[in-house]
Write a protein that holds these residues in place. Structure first.
Motif, PDB file in Angstrom:
ATOM      1  N   ARG A 177       0.738  -1.297   0.096  1.00  0.00           N
ATOM      2  CA  ARG A 177       0.267   0.292  -0.122  1.00  0.00           C
ATOM      3  C   ARG A 177       0.923   1.103  -0.017  1.00  0.00           C
ATOM      4  O   ARG A 177       0.580   2.198  -0.628  1.00  0.00           O
ATOM      5  CB  ARG A 177      -0.831  -0.218   1.322  1.00  0.00           C
ATOM      6  N   LEU A 178       2.000   1.257   0.843  1.00  0.00           N
ATOM      7  CA  LEU A 178       2.867   2.239   0.852  1.00  0.00           C
ATOM      8  C   LEU A 178       3.542   2.510  -0.472  1.00  0.00           C
ATOM      9  O   LEU A 178       3.784   3.818  -0.852  1.00  0.00           O
ATOM     10  CB  LEU A 178       3.926   2.222   1.877  1.00  0.00           C
ATOM     11  N   GLY A 210       1.673   7.487  -6.630  1.00  0.00           N
ATOM     12  CA  GLY A 210       0.648   8.241  -6.837  1.00  0.00           C
ATOM     13  C   GLY A 210      -0.619   7.933  -6.963  1.00  0.00           C
ATOM     14  O   GLY A 210      -1.693   8.430  -7.452  1.00  0.00           O
ATOM     15  N   PHE A 211      -0.885   6.384  -6.588  1.00  0.00           N
ATOM     16  CA  PHE A 211      -2.143   5.670  -6.677  1.00  0.00           C
ATOM     17  C   PHE A 211      -3.181   6.275  -5.573  1.00  0.00           C
ATOM     18  O   PHE A 211      -2.696   6.595  -4.457  1.00  0.00           O
ATOM     19  CB  PHE A 211      -2.117   4.349  -6.559  1.00  0.00           C
TER      20      PHE A 211
END
Length: 423
Positions: free
Chosen positions: A134-135, A141-142
């Motif tokens: 996730r990081l 930029g998601f």
């Protein structure tokens, strides 16, 4: 039947795999929960599959079949979550088996849709279970869509071969996604190629019998130039020995070949378009170039069927000397004529008949021309002024060769016009 079997086999193999890894101490999980979840997925799939046998329409079968696969992939994603997700990356390979089976039993659109859904489900499992991933996605930029996923956390255990590090996990998921797409495309293409191969083998096994029957019925006259095509496949199933000889081939070497490789007509040729249409038609004065020379032909096609088998008969008629003479001269009121090898008038235009009072079949020496001009083998071209009916006419004469009546033929073509005229 294949797809009905593939899911139980998949779940059985997955169960054996995670029970074995758990017994070796590689996985730390509540085995009973995973086993009951797997059993429930297998039971639910079998019940829904049985319902498919009783649905009244193909559309309803397709809809439920797609829904069953969506639910099955969802269950597979749940099981992979229980097994650790990216902490146990080896279990991701089990997504490939149902996709491969779908390539055999479903349309490509359904297979592709389930493949995309499988990729999405796998990404959801990976993102829910890995804070590192996730990081990594956030740094690229998601948007933080995972905030809407329930139960997003970091897994507390790791299985054998766990993928660690956000960048490595991202690379693994990208490779995994393309691998599933590649498997789907490969299975679909393989099924198509195998299907075509079986169709060709089926056609080849029956073509000999069909060719023999149709050849006996339609290609009976050895002097005819004709062939028989399978109307759908456009391949030769019978050919007359005479036409094969004209093409400098043997019947055995031609049968089973596509018509475009047998008849040397280019893609835009009217004869090729007529033949490929599979319809009945006729074309006159068409040229066919073979290793033996150029042939002028009238071509006819006839679409027919025999015992439910659809075929197309293509007949070639070589032009006679008279037809060639008529083709070689301009009939628009000019004074034209042709002389055959026997020294007789083969053709006279209407204007020439009125001027001379002669008709086809009269001897050529009645035309006021120097002796021997009309003889085959004489000089190819002559030009002289001759008297006729108190007028002077310019006489032009030349020899022409053509393939007609199955052999090389020569004729003399001549033209009269008033002396001093132009033509």
């Amino acid at each position: 039947m294949l797809f009905d079997t593939s899911w139980p086999v998949l779940l059985f193999l997955m169960t054996v795999a995670y029970v074995l890894t758990w017994s070796l101490g590689v996985l730390s999980l509540d085995l009973s929960v995973v086993l009951w979840t797997t059993f429930g997925l297998a039971l639910g799939y079998q019940l829904l599959s049985r319902i498919l046998d009783y649905l009244p329409s193909l559309q309803s079968v397709t809809i439920l079949h797609t829904a069953v696969n969506v639910l099955a992939v969802t269950g597979l994603a749940v099981i992979w979550t229980m097994l650790g997700g990216l902490a146990s990356p080896a279990f991701a390979m089990f997504f490939a088996l149902p996709i491969t089976a779908l390539g055999v039993v479903s349309r490509f659109s359904i297979q592709f849709g389930i493949t995309v859904y499988s990729i999405i489900a796998a990404w959801v499992v990976a993102i829910r279970g890995s804070a590192e991933l996730r990081l990594q996605l956030e740094s690229l930029g998601f948007p933080r869509l995972w905030d809407y996923l329930p139960g997003t956390n970091q897994l507390e255990f790791a299985g054998y071969g766990a993928v660690t590090g956000g960048n490595a996990q991202l690379q693994f998921m990208i490779v995994f996604s393309f691998a599933l797409l590649g498997i789907a495309a490969t299975s679909a293409i393989t099924v198509i190629l195998i299907g075509r191969l079986f169709e060709r083998l089926k056609f080849a096994s029956a073509s000999g019998e069909r060719a023999a029957k149709i050849s006996d019925s339609f290609v009976s006259d050895t002097n005819d130039l004709e062939l028989i095509l399978d109307r759908d496949e456009q391949v030769v199933i019978a050919i007359s020995p005479k036409l094969a000889d004209v093409l400098h081939e043997t019947p055995e070497s031609v049968i089973g070949c596509h018509v475009t490789s047998v008849l040397p007509f280019h893609s835009g040729h009217p004869a090729r378009r007529m033949i490929e249409s599979g319809k009945t038609g006729e074309l006159k004065n068409q040229g066919l170039t073979t290793p033996g020379g150029c042939h002028l032909l009238n071509i006819r096609t006839h679409a027919g069927s025999s015992n439910g088998y659809e075929f197309q008969r293509v007949t070639f008629n070589e032009l006679s000397a008279r037809e060639y003479a008529e083709l070689s001269i301009d009939l628009l009121g000019e004074l034209y004529g042709a002389i055959d090898g026997n020294g007789r008038l083969q053709y006279l235009s209407t204007s020439l008949q009125k001027l001379t009072g002669m008709i086809a079949g009269d001897r050529a020496d009645q035309i006021p021309m120097p002796a021997g001009w009309w003889q085959i083998g004489a000089r190819r071209q002559h030009r002289r002024t001759v008297p006729m009916n108190a007028n002077e006419y310019e006489l032009r004469l030349h020899r022409e060769e053509y393939y007609g009546d199955h052999s090389l033929t020569e004729i003399i073509v001549f033209r009269l016009q008033p002396a001093g005229g132009h033509g």
